[in-house]
Design a protein around this motif. Structure first.
Motif, short mmCIF file in Angstrom:
data_model
loop_
_atom_site.label_atom_id
_atom_site.label_comp_id
_atom_site.label_asym_id
_atom_site.label_seq_id
_atom_site.Cartn_x
_atom_site.Cartn_y
_atom_site.Cartn_z
N ASP A 30 1.48 -1.32 -0.32
CA ASP A 30 -0.30 -0.23 -0.10
C ASP A 30 1.05 1.34 0.32
O ASP A 30 0.68 2.13 -0.33
N ALA A 31 1.90 1.40 1.06
CA ALA A 31 3.03 2.34 0.64
C ALA A 31 3.57 2.71 -0.29
O ALA A 31 4.11 3.25 -0.57
N LEU A 32 4.03 1.34 -0.89
CA LEU A 32 4.86 1.26 -3.00
C LEU A 32 3.45 2.19 -3.27
O LEU A 32 3.99 2.70 -4.78
N ALA A 39 6.74 5.99 4.86
CA ALA A 39 5.78 4.58 5.05
C ALA A 39 7.11 3.66 5.05
O ALA A 39 7.67 2.17 4.87
N LEU A 40 8.24 3.90 3.40
CA LEU A 40 8.39 2.90 2.62
C LEU A 40 9.49 2.39 3.65
O LEU A 40 10.28 1.69 3.80
N ASP A 41 10.31 3.79 3.85
CA ASP A 41 11.61 3.84 5.08
C ASP A 41 11.70 2.89 6.02
O ASP A 41 12.41 1.69 6.48
N ALA A 42 10.43 3.31 6.60
CA ALA A 42 9.87 2.52 7.85
C ALA A 42 9.52 0.75 7.80
O ALA A 42 10.12 0.55 8.34
N TRP A 43 9.19 0.37 6.24
CA TRP A 43 9.05 -0.38 6.23
C TRP A 43 10.67 -1.43 5.58
O TRP A 43 10.30 -3.09 6.40
#
Length: 530
Positions: A30-32, A39-43
């Motif tokens: 979803d972030a992608l 959010a992508l950094d956090a994943w």
């Protein structure tokens, strides 16, 4: 706000599916889809051991991966068609997902997920396989199979079976020149003749794979193009490829062509060669016919070639140069002499200085180089001033009418250079020409019986995320090194011998005029013994 991405039930699961894993996968996707960089950094797991790879190379460490995301232009809209999960242990699992881009085709992503002590799932390793593109538009403007075949009478020439990426500045009969600018391309008319520099390679048995992208009007050494995008740098993923011969260099580095036919006015072959670990030769000024080549600054424009190895480079150069004009680098039975300049070394960044000094010392201790002479090349700031003044005057003279008639058609960086060029007083030309002659005489004395050694560029390839001021500083420092060959009209060879923190650093050999082939031979000897 877009709806959360629907993730299908896994097609296969090996082991007991851990709690929260599929929820984490859906959150990442979803972030992608939203290109939510935070959010992508956090994943992705923090630290220097996190990995992400794709066809353009491997990114090592969370910061490098984050930088790559920040530099790309959005993401490809896609759905998930199938999931396969392999649970390694309660805290580690591999997920392979088949995705379906809206544009068609299918992609495959393999991820290693790990669960932290607080129960959060993050990606530690990712390998991305996107649907193959027919043409990477950042690298190529036109591609054929081939676009132009070798000459009928080429037979088993020295370049038989080789393929050429032609920089989008050379005439090819039946095709237009785009100069890296879509507005220029729209108005262009097909050439009626093929440029001699292209014809020479065709006559030696090579075929034209396609027309490769260039920085606009070749007025850049970064390798970015605001209209067509930035070609990949396979040696330093997430970094600039170097320009203005960015397309031919990337095509060769990617293995999509074996010869990049390019130009070098102020380093446009040597810089991408250094950034991408390629061989690159700028020929002696005027030694290769420039008929059918869109000019930037004719006093300094030269033809040259980019390859992955010295053998193909020598064959391309030999096919294009008049053998009767070529000179040895030294007298018979006398070893070639070499020279270095402290001022030139200090013009480079600290890490490039270190690898250059230690690299030259290693080559000397190995007996591959005699101890170089220490030489004075003059006031580098003055040499750069002379070069920039005349390059700007000639660039405006060659292209200023078109630029004036097409306001807003250029990218920001190239437009600013043409704006500066328009402000230079033509009355200063006579002074600059006199100063050029004096600088050239000094350099001729330095290169009398010597080959000058220096870094091919002042730094390794800058990040695509580097701010414009940092890129401009790198440009100025690099031009301080590269403009010397332009001032003297000398041949200059970038040899991929060194590395700084895993990134390529080219060793540049600048020789007396018409020692082009001798430089390639010497470079090949250094590489073989390194």
């Amino acid at each position: 706000m877009s709806e959360p991405l629907l993730v299908p039930t896994p097609s296969t699961v090996t082991g007991e599916l851990p709690d929260g894993l599929l929820t984490a996968f859906a959150g990442y996707e979803d972030a992608l889809a939203r290109n939510d960089l935070a959010a992508l950094d956090a994943w992705f797991a923090p630290g220097e051991n996190t990995l992400r790879g794709d066809a353009t190379g491997l990114l090592v460490g969370h910061d490098a991966i984050s930088g790559f995301r920040g530099a790309r232009v959005g993401t490809v809209a896609r759905g998930i068609r199938a999931l396969h999960v392999r649970v390694l242990d309660p805290r580690h699992a591999v997920i392979m997902s088949v995705n379906t881009p809206d544009a068609g085709g299918a992609g495959l992503v393999t991820q290693l997920w790990s669960r932290s002590d607080d129960g959060a799932w993050q990606v530690e390793v990712a390998q991305v396989a996107a649907p193959p593109a027919a043409i990477n538009a950042t690298v190529w403007r036109l591609v054929g199979t081939p676009l132009v075949a070798a000459s009928d009478d080429a037979g088993s020439g020295a370049l038989s079976g080789e393929t050429i990426a032609v920089k989008d500045l050379f005439d090819i009969s039946g095709f237009t020149v785009g100069a890296g600018n879509p507005a220029y391309l729209r108005e262009a008319v097909p050439a009626t003749e093929t440029a001699p520099a292209v014809a020479a390679l065709l006559g030696a048995g090579a075929s034209v794979r396609g027309i490769a992208q260039t920085d606009e009007f070749a007025y850049s050494i970064a390798g970015d193009n605001e209209h067509y995008g930035t070609p990949p740098n396979v040696r330093v993923p997430g970094a600039l490829p170097g320009g203005s011969s960015s397309g031919p260099a990337a095509a060769v580095a990617l293995g999509q062509a074996s010869v990049g036919l390019a130009t070098d006015t102020a380093g446009s072959i040597r810089v991408p060669a250094s950034y991408q670990g390629l061989w690159g030769l700028r020929s002696t000024h005027g030694a290769v016919d420039r008929t059918g080549l869109l000019p930037l600054a004719p006093s300094f424009d030269t033809v040259g070639w980019l390859t992955r190895g010295p053998g193909v480079l020598r064959a391309a150069a030999a096919a294009s140069l008049d053998p009767a004009s070529q000179l040895p680098a030294s007298q018979p039975n006398t070893p070639a002499r070499f020279a270095v300049s402290r001022a030139l070394v200090f013009a480079a960044d600290d890490d490039v200085q270190d690898v250059f000094v230690t690299g030259v010392d290693r080559l000397t201790r190995a007996g591959l180089l005699p101890a170089p002479d220490l030489v004075d090349v003059g006031d580098l700031a003055e040499v750069l001033r002379i070069f920039r003044t005349l390059q700007s005057l000639e660039a405006w003279r060659a292209n200023g009418d078109w630029v004036t008639a097409h306001p807003g058609a250029l990218g920001i960086a190239v437009a600013s250079r043409f704006e500066a060029a328009a402000r230079i007083n033509p009355a200063d030309e006579a002074e600059a020409r006199t100063a050029l002659a004096d600088a050239r005489a000094r350099l001729d004395a330095v290169l009398d019986g010597r080959i000058l050694l220096l870094p091919s560029a002042s730094s390794t390839a800058p990040s695509r995320r580097a701010n414009p001021a940092a890129i401009d500083r790198a440009r100025t420092n690099t031009l301080t090194l590269t403009c010397l060959a332009g001032i003297g009209g000398y041949p200059a060879l970038s040899v991929p011998l060194f590395e700084a923190q895993g990134a390529p650093v080219g060793l540049c050999l600048v020789g007396p005029r018409h020692t082009d082939l001798a430089l390639v031979d010497i470079g090949a000897e250094l590489a073989a013994g390194n």
